[in-house]
Design a protein around this motif. Structure first.
Motif, PDB file in Angstrom:
ATOM      1  N   SER A 265       0.954  -1.077   0.114  1.00 38.96           N
ATOM      2  CA  SER A 265      -0.011  -0.062   0.059  1.00 38.96           C
ATOM      3  C   SER A 265       0.786   1.232   0.040  1.00 38.96           C
ATOM      4  N   GLN A 266       0.482   2.258  -0.601  1.00 42.46           N
ATOM      5  CA  GLN A 266       1.366   3.416  -0.612  1.00 42.46           C
ATOM      6  C   GLN A 266       1.173   4.386   0.499  1.00 42.46           C
ATOM      7  N   PHE A 267       0.031   4.285   1.171  1.00 39.31           N
ATOM      8  CA  PHE A 267      -0.161   5.155   2.293  1.00 39.31           C
ATOM      9  C   PHE A 267      -0.405   4.391   3.565  1.00 39.31           C
ATOM     10  N   SER A 268      -0.421   5.066   4.830  1.00 40.29           N
ATOM     11  CA  SER A 268      -0.726   4.322   6.127  1.00 40.29           C
ATOM     12  C   SER A 268      -2.189   4.026   6.155  1.00 40.29           C
ATOM     13  N   LEU A 269      -3.110   4.676   5.470  1.00 38.09           N
ATOM     14  CA  LEU A 269      -4.396   4.281   5.479  1.00 38.09           C
ATOM     15  C   LEU A 269      -4.754   2.842   5.042  1.00 38.09           C
ATOM     16  N   SER A 270      -5.780   2.198   5.559  1.00 40.48           N
ATOM     17  CA  SER A 270      -6.006   0.845   5.114  1.00 40.48           C
ATOM     18  C   SER A 270      -6.648   0.814   3.645  1.00 40.48           C
ATOM     19  N   PRO A 271      -6.699  -0.267   2.950  1.00 33.59           N
ATOM     20  CA  PRO A 271      -7.280  -0.220   1.655  1.00 33.59           C
ATOM     21  C   PRO A 271      -8.744   0.098   1.705  1.00 33.59           C
ATOM     22  N   GLU A 272      -9.380  -0.354   2.685  1.00 33.65           N
ATOM     23  CA  GLU A 272     -10.766  -0.035   3.106  1.00 33.65           C
ATOM     24  C   GLU A 272     -11.027   1.532   3.097  1.00 33.65           C
ATOM     25  N   GLU A 273     -10.094   2.171   3.823  1.00 36.42           N
ATOM     26  CA  GLU A 273     -10.058   3.357   4.022  1.00 36.42           C
ATOM     27  C   GLU A 273      -9.713   4.244   2.629  1.00 36.42           C
ATOM     28  N   LEU A 274      -8.847   3.975   2.056  1.00 31.25           N
ATOM     29  CA  LEU A 274      -8.390   4.533   0.649  1.00 31.25           C
ATOM     30  C   LEU A 274      -9.773   4.274  -0.295  1.00 31.25           C
ATOM     31  N   ALA A 275     -10.361   3.394  -0.340  1.00 30.62           N
ATOM     32  CA  ALA A 275     -11.498   2.923  -1.185  1.00 30.62           C
ATOM     33  C   ALA A 275     -12.543   4.149  -0.935  1.00 30.62           C
ATOM     34  N   GLN A 276     -12.643   4.723   0.238  1.00 33.29           N
ATOM     35  CA  GLN A 276     -13.469   5.561   0.679  1.00 33.29           C
ATOM     36  C   GLN A 276     -13.392   7.113  -0.177  1.00 33.29           C
ATOM     37  N   LEU A 277     -12.205   7.282  -0.686  1.00 32.33           N
ATOM     38  CA  LEU A 277     -11.565   8.661  -1.145  1.00 32.33           C
ATOM     39  C   LEU A 277     -12.130   8.730  -2.783  1.00 32.33           C
ATOM     40  N   PRO A 278     -12.536   9.967  -3.020  1.00 36.02           N
ATOM     41  CA  PRO A 278     -12.400  11.193  -2.341  1.00 36.02           C
ATOM     42  C   PRO A 278     -13.641  11.598  -1.396  1.00 36.02           C
ATOM     43  N   HIS A 279     -14.569  10.791  -1.313  1.00 33.46           N
ATOM     44  CA  HIS A 279     -15.817  11.211  -0.698  1.00 33.46           C
ATOM     45  C   HIS A 279     -15.969  11.401   0.554  1.00 33.46           C
ATOM     46  N   ASN A 280     -14.969  10.500   1.310  1.00 33.93           N
ATOM     47  CA  ASN A 280     -14.889  10.793   3.011  1.00 33.93           C
ATOM     48  C   ASN A 280     -14.149  11.882   3.222  1.00 33.93           C
ATOM     49  N   ARG A 281     -14.598  12.971   3.587  1.00 38.76           N
ATOM     50  CA  ARG A 281     -13.731  14.229   3.935  1.00 38.76           C
ATOM     51  C   ARG A 281     -12.564  14.301   4.858  1.00 38.76           C
ATOM     52  N   VAL A 282     -13.192  13.396   5.900  1.00 37.39           N
ATOM     53  CA  VAL A 282     -12.047  13.240   7.103  1.00 37.39           C
ATOM     54  C   VAL A 282     -10.869  12.436   6.464  1.00 37.39           C
ATOM     55  N   LEU A 283     -11.038  11.336   5.780  1.00 35.39           N
ATOM     56  CA  LEU A 283     -10.249  10.513   5.350  1.00 35.39           C
ATOM     57  C   LEU A 283      -9.399  11.226   4.159  1.00 35.39           C
ATOM     58  N   LEU A 284     -10.312  11.822   3.166  1.00 39.21           N
ATOM     59  CA  LEU A 284      -9.433  12.666   2.333  1.00 39.21           C
ATOM     60  C   LEU A 284      -8.424  13.877   2.978  1.00 39.21           C
ATOM     61  N   ASN A 285      -8.645  14.320   4.058  1.00 39.61           N
ATOM     62  CA  ASN A 285      -7.955  15.465   4.656  1.00 39.61           C
ATOM     63  C   ASN A 285      -6.642  14.564   5.175  1.00 39.61           C
ATOM     64  N   LYS A 286      -6.882  13.165   5.728  1.00 39.64           N
ATOM     65  CA  LYS A 286      -5.860  12.495   6.164  1.00 39.64           C
ATOM     66  C   LYS A 286      -4.707  11.975   5.187  1.00 39.64           C
ATOM     67  N   PHE A 287      -5.438  11.733   3.934  1.00 39.61           N
ATOM     68  CA  PHE A 287      -4.500  11.337   2.634  1.00 39.61           C
ATOM     69  C   PHE A 287      -3.822  12.516   2.230  1.00 39.61           C
ATOM     70  N   LEU A 288      -4.359  13.737   2.106  1.00 44.16           N
ATOM     71  CA  LEU A 288      -3.661  14.895   1.790  1.00 44.16           C
ATOM     72  C   LEU A 288      -2.641  15.138   2.417  1.00 44.16           C
ATOM     73  N   HIS A 289      -2.731  15.135   3.750  1.00 42.85           N
ATOM     74  CA  HIS A 289      -1.803  15.417   4.913  1.00 42.85           C
ATOM     75  C   HIS A 289      -0.501  14.727   4.443  1.00 42.85           C
ATOM     76  N   GLU A 290      -0.732  13.364   4.308  1.00 40.99           N
ATOM     77  CA  GLU A 290       0.313  12.320   4.249  1.00 40.99           C
ATOM     78  C   GLU A 290       1.142  12.451   2.983  1.00 40.99           C
ATOM     79  N   LEU A 291       0.138  12.673   1.741  1.00 40.58           N
ATOM     80  CA  LEU A 291       0.753  12.989   0.585  1.00 40.58           C
ATOM     81  C   LEU A 291       1.575  14.279   0.382  1.00 40.58           C
ATOM     82  N   PHE A 292       1.029  15.363   1.096  1.00 37.16           N
ATOM     83  CA  PHE A 292       1.850  16.772   0.978  1.00 37.16           C
ATOM     84  C   PHE A 292       3.061  16.566   1.941  1.00 37.16           C
TER      85      PHE A 292
END
Length: 399
Positions: A265-292
């Motif tokens: 996996s490319q991120f610390s988020l689980s596959p189940e959490e990544l599958a909810q992007l970009p609709h889940n705003r909380v998870l999206l913010n965590k994803f962007l924080h990690e990427l940025f």
């Protein structure tokens, strides 16, 4: 091909490159820039005009100083077209562009899962369909086809070395296999690198020598790779005007420093959490924080002048550029201006296809066609890099 002939073709490429860079340039100015004498440039330009590739244009805004006015030169944009194809896990998207990079046609098709087993037949079906559409629109000459795909790609031998999105886990000589059916040069490139080629090829009037193209795709339909989540992130890295591949062609393959464990996996988020992007705003913010956080360190370390965001992330809007710059500033340790600009590519789902077309144009105008094609065509075509192939593209039976 003998040395004299090769030198002639290389000089033609230098001339074409200057005309491509600056529409309306004169023979005299070309000679100054490429270091060839005026008579050589004049003779080679005459041959390019005879081939139908270069045209003389009316010189605009020229103040007369006496003597003969320089004659402006331009490419014949109708000489032929280039096709770029973005191959995703379950879809293909293609663009056709002219020699100026103008998009003439967009095409897309949901294919279902694309794997090593069905890649060739699905791609040839796409070429057959594109051939019919192009012919109906009056575009009958194709100069080359570029393919952009996710994974580790070796563009030198035309192979997909390893691709999770396409379920390819051992080297696949895709260009060699396609050559059995297509009578047109085909090249393959990593999808993020393809996007970087788009910036290099089509923004030729701008000075982008050191930049990173960040390709982010949210693909919920990736059913056959759902264990990895629905997100793909890759970087196309350009340093000193050249794409940086690394010694095993894996430069730009990204994995967050916060990702742990043996799962790819490319991120610390689980596959189940990544599958909810970009609709889940909380998870999206965590994803962007990690990427940025990861990207800001790379940007400042490499001292690049520009960052482009492309793919599905463009749907989040321009505000992501400002947000990312806040991470860059946070990572920057000096009391000096931050020498970096950030923008969206604006091509969305077609960013990879457009970039793959740009890769072909770059090869055309910088004489970067593979040696194998030189050897195959060199004695039969006056300018092998610009052979025009008449539709249909698929020339041989798949039976």
């Amino acid at each position: 091909m003998n040395g004299k002939r090769r030198t002639k073709i290389e000089n033609m490429g230098l001339i074409l490159q200057q005309i491509w860079y600056e529409e309306g340039i004169s023979r005299i100015e070309i000679a100054k820039r490429v270091g060839l004498n005026k008579s050589t440039v004049t003779n080679l330009v005459a041959e390019l005009i005879e081939l139908g590739l270069v045209e003389e244009r009316a010189q605009k805004n020229v103040v007369s100083t006496g003597g003969r006015k320089p004659i402006a030169l331009g490419l014949n944009k109708e000489y032929g077209v280039v096709i770029g194809v973005g191959v995703q896990a379950e879809a293909m998207r293609a663009v056709t562009v002219d020699l100026a990079g103008t998009v003439l046609l967009k095409w897309q098709k949901d294919t279902g899962p694309i794997t090593r087993r069905n890649f060739i037949p699905l791609f040839l079906e796409a070429m057959e369909e594109l051939s019919r559409i192009l012919e109906e629109k009056g575009y009958v000459h194709v100069l080359g086809v570029g393919i952009g795909a996710g994974g580790i790609i070796n563009p030198e031998d035309g192979s997909i070395v390893y691709s999770i999105p396409l379920s390819i886990y051992e080297p696949f000589q895709v260009c060699a296999e396609l050559a059995e059916f297509l009578d047109v040069p085909v090249f393959v490139e990593n999808d993020s690198n393809s996007c970087a080629w788009g910036e290099l090829a089509f923004k030729k009037g701008e000075s982008y020598k050191d930049f990173i193209f960040v390709l982010v795709e949210f693909k919920e339909e990736r059913s056959h790779i759902k264990d990895f989540g629905g997100v793909g992130v890759g970087f196309g890295i350009v340093l000193d005007g050249r794409l940086h591949y690394g010694h095993t062609f894996s430069a730009g393959e990204f994995r967050s420093v916060f990702s742990e464990g043996t799962m790819p996996s490319q991120f610390s988020l689980s596959p189940e959490e990544l599958a909810q992007l970009p609709h889940n705003r909380v998870l999206l913010n965590k994803f962007l924080h990690e990427l940025f956080s990861n990207l800001a360190c790379i940007v400042n370390t490499l001292n690049v002048s520009h960052v482009f965001f492309g793919g599905d992330i463009e749907g989040l809007g321009e505000e992501i550029c400002d947000t990312f710059m806040s991470y860059v500033r946070r990572n920057w340790m000096y009391p000096l201006p931050i020498p970096c600009n950030v923008s969206l590519s604006s091509l969305h789902d077609f960013a990879v296809a457009y970039g793959a077309a740009g890769m072909i144009l770059d090869r055309i105008f910088r004489n970067r066609l593979h040696q194998s094609f030189w050897d195959k065509r060199g004695d039969k075509a006056f300018l092998p890099v610009l052979v025009r192939h008449t539709l249909p593209l698929v020339k041989r039976s798949r039976a």
